[in-house]
Design a protein around this motif. Structure first.
Motif, PDB file in Angstrom:
ATOM      1  N   UNK A  38      -5.374   6.428   3.080  1.00  0.00           N
ATOM      2  CA  UNK A  38      -5.709   5.578   4.232  1.00  0.00           C
ATOM      3  C   UNK A  38      -5.915   4.138   3.785  1.00  0.00           C
ATOM      4  N   UNK A  39      -6.570   3.951   2.638  1.00  0.00           N
ATOM      5  CA  UNK A  39      -6.810   2.586   2.152  1.00  0.00           C
ATOM      6  C   UNK A  39      -5.511   1.883   1.786  1.00  0.00           C
ATOM      7  N   UNK A  40      -4.557   2.610   1.215  1.00  0.00           N
ATOM      8  CA  UNK A  40      -3.249   2.001   0.914  1.00  0.00           C
ATOM      9  C   UNK A  40      -2.544   1.576   2.202  1.00  0.00           C
ATOM     10  N   UNK A  41      -2.625   2.404   3.222  1.00  0.00           N
ATOM     11  CA  UNK A  41      -2.015   2.060   4.509  1.00  0.00           C
ATOM     12  C   UNK A  41      -2.699   0.833   5.108  1.00  0.00           C
ATOM     13  N   UNK A  42      -4.021   0.779   5.010  1.00  0.00           N
ATOM     14  CA  UNK A  42      -4.772  -0.374   5.528  1.00  0.00           C
ATOM     15  C   UNK A  42      -4.337  -1.654   4.828  1.00  0.00           C
ATOM     16  N   UNK A  43      -4.168  -1.594   3.505  1.00  0.00           N
ATOM     17  CA  UNK A  43      -3.731  -2.774   2.757  1.00  0.00           C
ATOM     18  C   UNK A  43      -2.331  -3.207   3.192  1.00  0.00           C
ATOM     19  N   UNK A  44      -1.452  -2.240   3.418  1.00  0.00           N
ATOM     20  CA  UNK A  44      -0.094  -2.564   3.845  1.00  0.00           C
ATOM     21  C   UNK A  44      -0.112  -3.219   5.231  1.00  0.00           C
ATOM     22  N   UNK A  45      -0.917  -2.677   6.130  1.00  0.00           N
ATOM     23  CA  UNK A  45      -1.018  -3.255   7.472  1.00  0.00           C
ATOM     24  C   UNK A  45      -1.593  -4.672   7.422  1.00  0.00           C
TER      25      UNK A  45
ATOM     26  N   UNK B 107     -11.473  20.035   6.213  1.00  0.00           N
ATOM     27  CA  UNK B 107     -11.311  18.820   5.415  1.00  0.00           C
ATOM     28  C   UNK B 107     -11.515  17.594   6.287  1.00  0.00           C
ATOM     29  N   UNK B 108     -12.123  16.582   5.702  1.00  0.00           N
ATOM     30  CA  UNK B 108     -12.287  15.317   6.419  1.00  0.00           C
ATOM     31  C   UNK B 108     -10.929  14.654   6.556  1.00  0.00           C
ATOM     32  N   UNK B 109     -10.672  14.099   7.696  1.00  0.00           N
ATOM     33  CA  UNK B 109      -9.449  13.334   7.886  1.00  0.00           C
ATOM     34  C   UNK B 109      -9.813  11.876   8.057  1.00  0.00           C
ATOM     35  N   UNK B 110      -8.981  11.035   7.479  1.00  0.00           N
ATOM     36  CA  UNK B 110      -9.200   9.590   7.508  1.00  0.00           C
ATOM     37  C   UNK B 110      -8.130   8.928   8.346  1.00  0.00           C
ATOM     38  N   UNK B 111      -8.486   7.812   8.941  1.00  0.00           N
ATOM     39  CA  UNK B 111      -7.543   7.039   9.724  1.00  0.00           C
ATOM     40  C   UNK B 111      -7.823   5.562   9.494  1.00  0.00           C
ATOM     41  N   UNK B 112      -6.898   4.716   9.938  1.00  0.00           N
ATOM     42  CA  UNK B 112      -7.064   3.275   9.786  1.00  0.00           C
ATOM     43  C   UNK B 112      -7.194   2.669  11.180  1.00  0.00           C
ATOM     44  N   UNK B 113      -8.321   2.039  11.438  1.00  0.00           N
ATOM     45  CA  UNK B 113      -8.493   1.374  12.728  1.00  0.00           C
ATOM     46  C   UNK B 113      -8.002  -0.067  12.591  1.00  0.00           C
TER      47      UNK B 113
ATOM     48  N   UNK C  50       0.526  -7.909   8.903  1.00  0.00           N
ATOM     49  CA  UNK C  50       0.067  -8.507  10.160  1.00  0.00           C
ATOM     50  C   UNK C  50      -1.221  -9.283   9.951  1.00  0.00           C
ATOM     51  N   UNK C  51      -1.542 -10.127  10.883  1.00  0.00           N
ATOM     52  CA  UNK C  51      -2.800 -10.875  10.776  1.00  0.00           C
ATOM     53  C   UNK C  51      -3.915 -10.069  11.444  1.00  0.00           C
ATOM     54  N   UNK C  52      -4.228  -8.932  10.845  1.00  0.00           N
ATOM     55  CA  UNK C  52      -5.295  -8.070  11.346  1.00  0.00           C
ATOM     56  C   UNK C  52      -6.196  -7.696  10.177  1.00  0.00           C
ATOM     57  N   UNK C  53      -7.383  -7.228  10.496  1.00  0.00           N
ATOM     58  CA  UNK C  53      -8.311  -6.770   9.473  1.00  0.00           C
ATOM     59  C   UNK C  53      -8.613  -5.293   9.750  1.00  0.00           C
ATOM     60  N   UNK C  54      -7.765  -4.402   9.226  1.00  0.00           N
ATOM     61  CA  UNK C  54      -7.954  -2.977   9.460  1.00  0.00           C
ATOM     62  C   UNK C  54      -9.097  -2.429   8.612  1.00  0.00           C
ATOM     63  N   UNK C  55      -9.658  -1.303   9.042  1.00  0.00           N
ATOM     64  CA  UNK C  55     -10.626  -0.633   8.187  1.00  0.00           C
ATOM     65  C   UNK C  55     -10.435   0.868   8.265  1.00  0.00           C
ATOM     66  N   UNK C  56     -10.845   1.536   7.204  1.00  0.00           N
ATOM     67  CA  UNK C  56     -10.690   2.977   7.095  1.00  0.00           C
ATOM     68  C   UNK C  56     -11.935   3.651   7.674  1.00  0.00           C
ATOM     69  N   UNK C  57     -11.718   4.690   8.455  1.00  0.00           N
ATOM     70  CA  UNK C  57     -12.809   5.425   9.061  1.00  0.00           C
ATOM     71  C   UNK C  57     -12.446   6.902   9.146  1.00  0.00           C
TER      72      UNK C  57
END
Length: 80
Positions: free
Chosen positions: A60-67, A3-9, A71-78
């Motif tokens: 992963x996208x929900x976590x990115x939105x929460x981050x 399975x593909x695993x996703x993370x938030x950078x 914080x003042x960051x622009x995370x992205x899902x990869x």
């Protein structure tokens, strides 16, 4: 294939110390943060700060939105 695993950078730095500082801050806030090292063909090294490992992209996208909200960051899902 597995399975593909996703993370938030959440960041990429040339200085390991800056990446580790962000990792420490994220962990203190309860996030599963870690640092990966990438070496480019020309020898440059970057340290990527990532959060989590998710089996589906929407988690992963929900976590990115929460981050992004926290914080003042622009995370992205990869992909991990």
């Amino acid at each position: 294939a597995g399975r593909s695993l996703w993370t938030v950078q959440v960041g990429a730095y040339r200085a390991r110390s800056m990446a580790e500082e962000l990792q420490k801050s994220l962990r203190a806030a309860g996030h599963d943060a870690y640092v990966t090292t990438v070496t480019f063909d020309d020898g440059r090294v970057h340290y990527r700060v990532r959060v989590g490992s998710f089996s589906d992209r929407s988690q992963a996208e929900r976590t990115a939105e929460r981050l992004k909200a926290e914080r003042s960051i622009v995370p992205f899902v990869t992909q991990n």
